[in-house]
Scaffold this motif. Sequence first.
Motif, mmCIF file in Angstrom:
data_model
loop_
_atom_site.group_PDB
_atom_site.id
_atom_site.type_symbol
_atom_site.label_atom_id
_atom_site.label_comp_id
_atom_site.label_asym_id
_atom_site.label_seq_id
_atom_site.Cartn_x
_atom_site.Cartn_y
_atom_site.Cartn_z
ATOM 1 N N ASN A 94 37.536 -52.152 22.545
ATOM 2 C CA ASN A 94 37.004 -51.164 21.594
ATOM 3 C C ASN A 94 37.742 -51.277 20.260
ATOM 4 O O ASN A 94 38.675 -52.057 20.110
ATOM 5 N N ARG B 47 36.717 -43.202 12.447
ATOM 6 C CA ARG B 47 35.946 -41.946 12.322
ATOM 7 C C ARG B 47 34.610 -42.208 11.615
ATOM 8 O O ARG B 47 33.572 -41.720 12.019
ATOM 9 N N LYS C 142 32.320 -44.025 13.958
ATOM 10 C CA LYS C 142 31.837 -43.099 14.993
ATOM 11 C C LYS C 142 30.700 -42.223 14.447
ATOM 12 O O LYS C 142 29.689 -41.999 15.104
ATOM 13 N N ASN C 143 30.852 -41.769 13.196
ATOM 14 C CA ASN C 143 29.810 -40.955 12.564
ATOM 15 C C ASN C 143 28.513 -41.723 12.365
ATOM 16 O O ASN C 143 27.441 -41.145 12.280
ATOM 17 N N GLN C 144 28.645 -43.043 12.277
ATOM 18 C CA GLN C 144 27.447 -43.885 12.130
ATOM 19 C C GLN C 144 26.866 -44.271 13.493
ATOM 20 O O GLN C 144 25.884 -44.995 13.573
ATOM 21 N N GLY C 145 27.519 -43.820 14.544
ATOM 22 C CA GLY C 145 27.039 -44.145 15.892
ATOM 23 C C GLY C 145 27.455 -45.535 16.346
ATOM 24 O O GLY C 145 26.885 -46.090 17.287
ATOM 25 N N ILE C 146 28.465 -46.116 15.669
ATOM 26 C CA ILE C 146 28.948 -47.453 16.067
ATOM 27 C C ILE C 146 30.155 -47.255 16.984
ATOM 28 O O ILE C 146 31.218 -46.818 16.546
ATOM 29 N N LYS C 147 29.969 -47.563 18.269
ATOM 30 C CA LYS C 147 31.024 -47.250 19.249
ATOM 31 C C LYS C 147 31.944 -48.431 19.549
ATOM 32 O O LYS C 147 33.150 -48.286 19.631
ATOM 33 N N LYS D 280 29.824 -46.914 2.816
ATOM 34 C CA LYS D 280 29.990 -46.024 3.982
ATOM 35 C C LYS D 280 31.445 -46.066 4.448
ATOM 36 O O LYS D 280 32.036 -45.042 4.771
ATOM 37 N N ASN E 82 16.588 -49.988 10.291
ATOM 38 C CA ASN E 82 16.366 -49.332 11.578
ATOM 39 C C ASN E 82 14.940 -48.818 11.658
ATOM 40 O O ASN E 82 14.367 -48.424 10.653
ATOM 41 N N ALA F 170 19.416 -53.054 19.356
ATOM 42 C CA ALA F 170 20.209 -52.078 20.132
ATOM 43 C C ALA F 170 19.478 -51.616 21.381
ATOM 44 O O ALA F 170 19.460 -50.442 21.722
ATOM 45 N N GLU G 191 16.412 -51.330 22.001
ATOM 46 C CA GLU G 191 15.080 -50.734 21.821
ATOM 47 C C GLU G 191 14.016 -51.803 22.064
ATOM 48 O O GLU G 191 14.249 -52.979 21.880
#
Length: 373
Positions: A2, A14, A17-22, A91, A306, A333, A335
């Motif tokens: 990670n 942070r 994470k806010n962008q949804g990238i884990k 970003k 996206n 991702a 989808e």
Amino acid sequence: MNFKELGISEDIMRVLKNQGIKDPTPIQAQSFNLIKDGKDVIAEAQTGTGKTLAFLLPLFENINPDSNLVQALILTPTRELALQITEEAKKLKKGKNINILAAYGGKDIGSQLKKLRGNIHLVIATPGRLLDHIERKTINLSKLKTFVLDEADQMLLMGFKNEVETIIKETNKSRQTLCFSATLNSDVKKLAYRYMKEPFSISIKKEEVTLDTIKQDVVETTDRWKQDSLCKVLDEDNPFMAIIFCRTKRRADDLEAALHKRGYDCKKLHSDVLQAKREKIMKAFRNGDFQYLIATDVASRGLDINGVSHIYNYDIPETVESYIHRIGRTGRAGEEGYTCLFVDPKDKKMLEEIERTIKLKISRRILDGGSNG
């Protein structure tokens, strides 16, 4: 692995994470520490593998915001790509106060000059506009720490070899050099190795741009019936947002005019469309303000949007790589994605080559009413 294990700072984590990238993608995981440690890297990775963050993350860790020098330069072949990388960088800026300048043609040079009088840490540029600044002596690259050549194969294909070499000569010899390319052909390698010091090689193979989540169809038609076939497919599918690829600017112009006439909500994107207008079109498309983006390959290089569920190849691409690159814009991702390729009898050879390379006999879509031609 990670981001924490990679050693990325809390503030940047942070933002991610806010962008949804884990978790880091393979290219990010493999290149982060090499780049952060100042090593030269030559990486083979296509759009959709997370390559932009692969170089932006270590750059952001290494840039010193207290210095007023240009410390990193990202050189990219098209304005669209420069714009996209700038958006990604902005970003990340929330996690670290780094001053960024996007320098590309079509954007007011006055505002760029004004910005350059302040302290800029990171420059994201296209070759023409950067050379303009170098000639005006408005930018100083002599203390540059890191030089990134992005989409190197496309850069050479578009004839920017001399410009790239002129720019590199403006930087200091002790700089770090990173080269990212969708394909590492002999021309790219030759250029890269001439200016790199014992580079580490990373290759994220094509298989990683997974086609498993993309349903692929072929509509066999003729050039005469192609427009009718496309409209029939669009009416049947009615996608939320889709990209329609054309081979040339002229084809894109003609198709946009024809689809407008038939009442479809579409806009075209190619290199003759003025930059300010292109940015507006891209923003509107990202916001879902219109349904169909008609694009050429060069204009769409690096487009990462996206929500694109459908890709229509109105014209067959010239290479298999280009086909994979185009359809890789959907099915992201995990989808589900859908792509439809319209082929004329003269495209038979190219279609066979695509099927052989992706090891798949693409299913034929039969249209009601015989618009297949």
